[in-house]
Design a protein around this motif. Structure first.
Motif, PDB file in Angstrom:
ATOM      1  N   ALA A  20      52.601  28.325  47.075  1.00 53.17           N
ATOM      2  CA  ALA A  20      51.738  29.303  47.501  1.00 53.17           C
ATOM      3  C   ALA A  20      52.019  30.843  46.951  1.00 53.17           C
ATOM      4  O   ALA A  20      51.425  31.534  46.533  1.00 53.17           O
ATOM      5  CB  ALA A  20      51.772  29.488  49.204  1.00 53.17           C
ATOM      6  N   ALA A  21      53.753  30.818  47.039  1.00 54.46           N
ATOM      7  CA  ALA A  21      54.120  32.047  46.220  1.00 54.46           C
ATOM      8  C   ALA A  21      53.807  32.205  44.943  1.00 54.46           C
ATOM      9  O   ALA A  21      53.543  33.443  44.294  1.00 54.46           O
ATOM     10  CB  ALA A  21      55.548  32.291  46.656  1.00 54.46           C
ATOM     11  N   GLN A  22      53.834  31.295  44.158  1.00 51.67           N
ATOM     12  CA  GLN A  22      53.547  30.968  42.738  1.00 51.67           C
ATOM     13  C   GLN A  22      52.022  31.430  42.213  1.00 51.67           C
ATOM     14  O   GLN A  22      51.901  32.275  41.457  1.00 51.67           O
ATOM     15  CB  GLN A  22      53.937  29.597  42.263  1.00 51.67           C
ATOM     16  N   LYS A  23      51.259  30.848  43.135  1.00 43.97           N
ATOM     17  CA  LYS A  23      49.827  31.023  43.184  1.00 43.97           C
ATOM     18  C   LYS A  23      49.584  32.695  43.267  1.00 43.97           C
ATOM     19  O   LYS A  23      48.563  33.307  42.389  1.00 43.97           O
ATOM     20  CB  LYS A  23      49.062  30.359  44.174  1.00 43.97           C
ATOM     21  N   LYS A  24      50.246  33.162  44.106  1.00 43.53           N
ATOM     22  CA  LYS A  24      50.146  34.585  44.685  1.00 43.53           C
ATOM     23  C   LYS A  24      50.747  35.552  43.563  1.00 43.53           C
ATOM     24  O   LYS A  24      49.785  36.488  42.873  1.00 43.53           O
ATOM     25  CB  LYS A  24      50.851  35.010  45.823  1.00 43.53           C
ATOM     26  N   ASP A  25      51.693  34.983  42.614  1.00 47.29           N
ATOM     27  CA  ASP A  25      52.059  35.662  41.667  1.00 47.29           C
ATOM     28  C   ASP A  25      51.126  35.658  40.434  1.00 47.29           C
ATOM     29  O   ASP A  25      50.960  36.557  39.711  1.00 47.29           O
ATOM     30  CB  ASP A  25      53.436  35.166  41.183  1.00 47.29           C
ATOM     31  N   GLY A  30      47.184  37.988  36.816  1.00 48.00           N
ATOM     32  CA  GLY A  30      45.567  37.780  36.211  1.00 48.00           C
ATOM     33  C   GLY A  30      45.163  39.405  36.544  1.00 48.00           C
ATOM     34  O   GLY A  30      44.314  39.619  35.649  1.00 48.00           O
ATOM     35  N   PHE A  31      45.121  39.843  37.624  1.00 48.35           N
ATOM     36  CA  PHE A  31      44.669  41.075  37.800  1.00 48.35           C
ATOM     37  C   PHE A  31      45.104  42.383  37.278  1.00 48.35           C
ATOM     38  O   PHE A  31      44.220  42.960  36.539  1.00 48.35           O
ATOM     39  CB  PHE A  31      44.872  41.454  39.502  1.00 48.35           C
ATOM     40  N   ILE A  32      46.374  42.192  36.684  1.00 46.08           N
ATOM     41  CA  ILE A  32      47.147  43.153  35.932  1.00 46.08           C
ATOM     42  C   ILE A  32      46.457  43.206  34.333  1.00 46.08           C
ATOM     43  O   ILE A  32      46.269  44.044  33.979  1.00 46.08           O
ATOM     44  CB  ILE A  32      48.680  42.969  35.888  1.00 46.08           C
ATOM     45  N   ILE A  33      46.530  42.036  33.917  1.00 44.97           N
ATOM     46  CA  ILE A  33      45.941  41.722  32.510  1.00 44.97           C
ATOM     47  C   ILE A  33      44.237  42.324  32.612  1.00 44.97           C
ATOM     48  O   ILE A  33      43.869  42.725  31.570  1.00 44.97           O
ATOM     49  CB  ILE A  33      45.901  40.330  32.007  1.00 44.97           C
ATOM     50  N   LEU A  34      43.410  41.929  33.403  1.00 47.21           N
ATOM     51  CA  LEU A  34      42.277  42.328  33.653  1.00 47.21           C
ATOM     52  C   LEU A  34      42.376  43.972  33.756  1.00 47.21           C
ATOM     53  O   LEU A  34      41.517  44.532  32.838  1.00 47.21           O
ATOM     54  CB  LEU A  34      41.744  41.631  34.990  1.00 47.21           C
ATOM     55  N   PHE A  35      43.009  44.211  34.241  1.00 38.49           N
ATOM     56  CA  PHE A  35      42.969  45.816  34.487  1.00 38.49           C
ATOM     57  C   PHE A  35      43.513  46.538  33.088  1.00 38.49           C
ATOM     58  O   PHE A  35      42.856  47.569  32.859  1.00 38.49           O
ATOM     59  CB  PHE A  35      43.977  46.436  35.672  1.00 38.49           C
ATOM     60  N   PHE A  36      44.355  45.888  32.356  1.00 36.44           N
ATOM     61  CA  PHE A  36      44.719  46.496  31.232  1.00 36.44           C
ATOM     62  C   PHE A  36      43.608  46.430  30.195  1.00 36.44           C
ATOM     63  O   PHE A  36      43.216  47.315  29.365  1.00 36.44           O
ATOM     64  CB  PHE A  36      45.961  45.582  30.706  1.00 36.44           C
ATOM     65  N   ILE A  37      42.661  45.241  30.192  1.00 39.38           N
ATOM     66  CA  ILE A  37      41.700  45.151  29.236  1.00 39.38           C
ATOM     67  C   ILE A  37      40.709  45.883  29.508  1.00 39.38           C
ATOM     68  O   ILE A  37      40.217  46.742  28.527  1.00 39.38           O
ATOM     69  CB  ILE A  37      41.166  43.430  29.284  1.00 39.38           C
ATOM     70  N   VAL A  38      40.223  46.130  30.681  1.00 40.94           N
ATOM     71  CA  VAL A  38      39.129  47.063  31.336  1.00 40.94           C
ATOM     72  C   VAL A  38      39.632  48.500  30.746  1.00 40.94           C
ATOM     73  O   VAL A  38      38.775  49.298  30.237  1.00 40.94           O
ATOM     74  CB  VAL A  38      39.103  47.009  32.657  1.00 40.94           C
ATOM     75  N   GLY A  39      40.751  48.774  31.047  1.00 39.95           N
ATOM     76  CA  GLY A  39      41.463  50.143  30.806  1.00 39.95           C
ATOM     77  C   GLY A  39      41.384  50.497  29.060  1.00 39.95           C
ATOM     78  O   GLY A  39      41.157  51.249  28.800  1.00 39.95           O
TER      79      GLY A  39
END
Length: 229
Positions: A20-25, A30-39
């Motif tokens: 569960a912790a691994q899935k959370k990480d 994924g959110f950080i990568i998406l944020f970087f691409i959008v930025g």
């Protein structure tokens, strides 16, 4: 295997908690990568589309002008109007007295012709043209050295402006007051043609390629003041 009961009395193992912790990480990454691409994409749009619109103001010429029509009426091409004086200096943009030779009477019934006659010819007032290729005041440039001595065609620096039927909008750098033609249309400074930019690097590139002496005619030495006032 280590296990424990949660608040509801359900039994869970350590492996389940770890997964569960691994899935959370993974979700956070994924959110950080998406944020970087959008930025990154937003930065590109701002840099290539929004920034030039903020940096350059757009100004219209006093009235429209067709180089193509005038080229059909003259015998000596560009130099018919943009000529060299007897002392070898370049006359630049034609003065009113040159234009009046043909335009003392109306040449057609266009709105632009009427503006020229009524606002400038009738009042003896010079037309305040906005010069696309005007270099900053700190730059010394000799048309005679390039056209007369080096036999360069006007189109090598000015492109096909002699074939244009209308004057385009003049773009001026809001900070420096310099025409955008000097920096070039491409905000990244890329160019395909010799006339896409008129920066120092472009002059230097041509001089190196053509093996031009990088020195002052008077002092025979190189330095900033060979090209800069």
């Amino acid at each position: 295997m280590e296990s424990h009961k949660d608040q509801d009395g359900k039994v869970s193992t350590g492996i389940g908690a770890s997964e569960a912790a691994q899935k959370k990480d993974d979700g956070s990454s994924g959110f950080i990568i998406l944020f970087f691409i959008v930025g990154f994409l937003a930065s590109l749009v701002i840099g290539w589309v929004v920034f030039p619109k903020l940096l350059y103001s757009q100004k219209k010429q006093p009235f429209d002008f067709s180089h193509a029509v005038h080229m059909e009426e003259v015998d000596d091409g560009c130099e018919s109007c943009h000529f060299f004086r007897d002392d070898g200096s370049f006359a630049g943009v034609p003065k009113l007295e040159q234009c009046v030779d043909c335009h003392e009477e109306a040449q057609g019934e266009s709105e632009d012709e009427a503006v020229f006659l009524n606002k400038y010819v009738a009042k003896g007032k010079e037309v305040s043209w906005l010069i696309y290729s005007k270099q900053p005041d700190c730059v010394f440039f000799s048309h005679a050295a390039h056209v007369k001595m080096s036999k360069m065609e006007c189109s090598e620096c000015h492109g096909n402006i002699g074939e244009s039927e209308h004057l385009r909008v003049y773009e001026e750098n809001r900070i420096t007051g310099v025409s955008r033609d000097i920096w070039g249309k491409n905000i990244g400074g890329f160019k395909k043609n010799t006339w896409d930019r008129m920066k120092m690097d472009d002059c230097s590139e041509c001089h190196v390629r053509e093996n031009v002496k990088q020195t002052s005619v008077q002092t025979k030495k190189g330095g900033c003041f060979v090209c800069h006032k």
